[in-house]
Design a protein around this motif. Structure first.
Motif, PDB file in Angstrom:
ATOM      1  N   ASN A  72       0.826  -1.213   0.000  1.00 23.65           N
ATOM      2  CA  ASN A  72       0.000   0.000   0.000  1.00 23.65           C
ATOM      3  C   ASN A  72       0.859   1.263   0.000  1.00 23.65           C
ATOM      4  O   ASN A  72       0.436   2.299  -0.522  1.00 23.65           O
ATOM      5  CB  ASN A  72      -0.870   0.022   1.263  1.00 23.65           C
ATOM      6  N   GLU A  73       2.055   1.188   0.597  1.00 25.28           N
ATOM      7  CA  GLU A  73       2.881   2.389   0.753  1.00 25.28           C
ATOM      8  C   GLU A  73       3.309   2.987  -0.579  1.00 25.28           C
ATOM      9  O   GLU A  73       3.598   4.175  -0.668  1.00 25.28           O
ATOM     10  CB  GLU A  73       4.096   2.092   1.648  1.00 25.28           C
ATOM     11  N   PRO A  96      -1.914  -3.545  -3.801  1.00 24.62           N
ATOM     12  CA  PRO A  96      -2.047  -3.397  -2.351  1.00 24.62           C
ATOM     13  C   PRO A  96      -1.814  -4.745  -1.659  1.00 24.62           C
ATOM     14  O   PRO A  96      -1.709  -5.780  -2.325  1.00 24.62           O
ATOM     15  CB  PRO A  96      -3.503  -2.941  -2.175  1.00 24.62           C
ATOM     16  N   ASP A  97      -1.756  -4.712  -0.343  1.00 28.42           N
ATOM     17  CA  ASP A  97      -1.590  -5.948   0.440  1.00 28.42           C
ATOM     18  C   ASP A  97      -2.941  -6.665   0.496  1.00 28.42           C
ATOM     19  O   ASP A  97      -3.619  -6.672   1.521  1.00 28.42           O
ATOM     20  CB  ASP A  97      -1.103  -5.599   1.854  1.00 28.42           C
ATOM     21  N   ASN A  98      -3.321  -7.251  -0.618  1.00 28.52           N
ATOM     22  CA  ASN A  98      -4.655  -7.841  -0.789  1.00 28.52           C
ATOM     23  C   ASN A  98      -4.478  -9.233  -1.385  1.00 28.52           C
ATOM     24  O   ASN A  98      -3.969  -9.389  -2.503  1.00 28.52           O
ATOM     25  CB  ASN A  98      -5.467  -6.927  -1.726  1.00 28.52           C
ATOM     26  N   GLY A 118       7.463  -9.735   5.727  1.00 25.58           N
ATOM     27  CA  GLY A 118       7.936  -9.471   7.088  1.00 25.58           C
ATOM     28  C   GLY A 118       7.063 -10.130   8.139  1.00 25.58           C
ATOM     29  O   GLY A 118       6.234 -10.987   7.823  1.00 25.58           O
ATOM     30  N   PRO A 119       7.221  -9.706   9.407  1.00 29.45           N
ATOM     31  CA  PRO A 119       6.540 -10.390  10.518  1.00 29.45           C
ATOM     32  C   PRO A 119       5.183  -9.800  10.916  1.00 29.45           C
ATOM     33  O   PRO A 119       4.537 -10.347  11.804  1.00 29.45           O
ATOM     34  CB  PRO A 119       7.534 -10.196  11.667  1.00 29.45           C
ATOM     35  N   THR A 120       4.757  -8.695  10.290  1.00 27.18           N
ATOM     36  CA  THR A 120       3.540  -8.040  10.801  1.00 27.18           C
ATOM     37  C   THR A 120       2.287  -8.464  10.038  1.00 27.18           C
ATOM     38  O   THR A 120       2.363  -9.131   9.008  1.00 27.18           O
ATOM     39  CB  THR A 120       3.709  -6.495  10.786  1.00 27.18           C
ATOM     40  N   HIS A 121       1.128  -8.051  10.585  1.00 29.67           N
ATOM     41  CA  HIS A 121      -0.176  -8.502  10.072  1.00 29.67           C
ATOM     42  C   HIS A 121      -0.399  -8.109   8.614  1.00 29.67           C
ATOM     43  O   HIS A 121      -1.227  -8.704   7.931  1.00 29.67           O
ATOM     44  CB  HIS A 121      -1.289  -7.896  10.932  1.00 29.67           C
ATOM     45  N   ASP A 122       0.296  -7.055   8.151  1.00 26.26           N
ATOM     46  CA  ASP A 122       0.095  -6.600   6.771  1.00 26.26           C
ATOM     47  C   ASP A 122       1.042  -7.311   5.795  1.00 26.26           C
ATOM     48  O   ASP A 122       1.071  -6.965   4.614  1.00 26.26           O
ATOM     49  CB  ASP A 122       0.235  -5.077   6.669  1.00 26.26           C
ATOM     50  N   ASP A 123       1.800  -8.268   6.278  1.00 26.56           N
ATOM     51  CA  ASP A 123       2.689  -9.051   5.406  1.00 26.56           C
ATOM     52  C   ASP A 123       1.984 -10.344   5.004  1.00 26.56           C
ATOM     53  O   ASP A 123       1.997 -11.326   5.747  1.00 26.56           O
ATOM     54  CB  ASP A 123       4.005  -9.355   6.138  1.00 26.56           C
TER      55      ASP A 123
END
Lengths: 261, 261
Positions: free
Chosen positions: A28-29, A61-63, A88-93
């Protein structure tokens, strides 16, 4: 041996003897404008020198649904597909789970990847979040990450890399070493202080004369005055030189000195 | 009233009350790495402030089939589609003919566009090459070009603009004036000197608590040490403030001072 979708065409990057690739930039960034993508330029330029042509780039996007459908379309169409971001390790990965879904395989704790995390963080510091980075689709091979441990991975012709530039660059160089390569795409650039419309017809006839050379015309402004750069590309050096000389001659015929590079 | 594909989701940019857009950057020069694309960032950031979310960007070569299939897929999926590049006078400018083909309409000499070229160049200087820039799909409306005369055009929800940044910017600002807009997407950023994996689990629970706020986690390195930026976005200011405060509190709980922006 050469890759998919061969054939010569004036402007669609079908350089003779090359492989075809696509890039999927995930995050998304990039789409919100928070981060300027530099991966497309870096990867496109590097591939070309190795006879692999970046024929399409998509920013998503992260979709999950989008990643699945896009990767499945592109891996069928191109010789190689590269993805960046979202491992990476976060919910958006969500890239690893999306790639597993695209290939219809489960995602599992990969022992080799887990060992890399243990080596990076220490056994007692592989938290559940970090352990997510060892979840890799079944059947994938790992792409080493010399910067921060957590690996990328390859499934068939799809190469899944990190989004952080210094990590992606290291992963990409490793991947590139192992790829089948085509004929390097050579290029010549001619700049001059003419509006492109003045030479468009003659340029078109030069293009028609050299079907194995692709000629691009890129207008710009310097001090408010129109300039143009002609970029000629081919895997055939002899044709490239001839087409370049004809283009330079065209510029001279309009009373300007071509600046070659 | 809001656009296509509504619904809340944690990470796929479905901000409540917004319109959805796609961008098609056309030009081999981006894919070869000769030119760094800056349109995606510029357009994505600008749209977001007006409640229009750039949900996908594709970079294509100057290839008619690719442009036709891509534009047709995206105009069905998104509220707005923007294209940049390929509307100049040279042989590699094939966007207008491709858009006509996508809509199944002929391309014609557009009297209004031709007049703009006459005004820009003088009647005796509208060469056949320049006259190509007046070939516009039947049924399109023109987008003015205050820089160099030759217009862009709009067909239904597809907006066709030049690739040269200063021309594209002027065309885009004109187009944006006339678009239906959604709720502005607001954002907050929190930076801190933690590795993202340390806070991943807590961050995930904050994300779950605020489904109308999208939380992105972006790792980077400063002087070789891991840092992370959390970017929170929403069209609902009250939820955004609460989620931001919870995220800042999470950072403080790990002994670091959050840097807000």
């Amino acid at each position: 041996m050469v890759g998919k979708k061969q054939g010569l065409n004036m402007t669609d990057m079908n350089y003779s003897g090359t492989y075809k690739a696509a890039l999927v930039v995930i995050g998304n960034e990039i789409l919100t404008g928070r981060t300027q993508d530099t991966h497309t330029q870096w990867i496109g330029e590097k591939l070309l020198k190795h006879g692999i042509v970046l024929c399409e780039a998509r920013t998503l996007p992260d979709n999950e649904d989008k990643i699945v459908s896009t990767v499945n379309a592109l891996r069928a169409e191109f010789d190689y597909v590269f993805t960046t971001g979202g491992i990476g390790p976060t919910h958006d990965d969500i890239t690893a789970q999306s790639i597993a879904k695209a290939f219809g395989v489960p995602i599992e704790n990969n022992g080799e990847a887990y060992e890399l995390l243990v080596k990076q963080y220490g056994a007692d510091q592989v938290t559940p979040a970090r352990a997510r980075m060892a979840l890799i689709p079944v059947g994938a091979s790992l792409i080493p990450n010399p910067v921060s441990g957590a690996p990328g991975f390859a499934m068939e012709n799809v190469y899944v890399m990190a989004g952080v530039p210094r990590i992606m660059h290291a992963m990409f160089d490793h991947v590139l070493d192992g790829l089948q390569k085509g004929k390097p795409v050579l290029s010549r650039t001619i700049m001059c202080g003419l509006p492109e419309s003045v030479v468009a017809e003659k340029l078109s006839s030069i293009q028609a004369q050299y079907p194995g050379v692709e000629i691009g015309s890129y207008p710009n402004y310097r001090d408010g005055k129109p300039h143009v750069s002609f970029v000629l590309r081919s895997t055939d050096e002899a044709s490239l030189e001839k087409a370049t000389e004809d283009t330079a001659q065209m510029v001279r015929a309009h009373g300007k000195e071509p600046v070659m590079s």
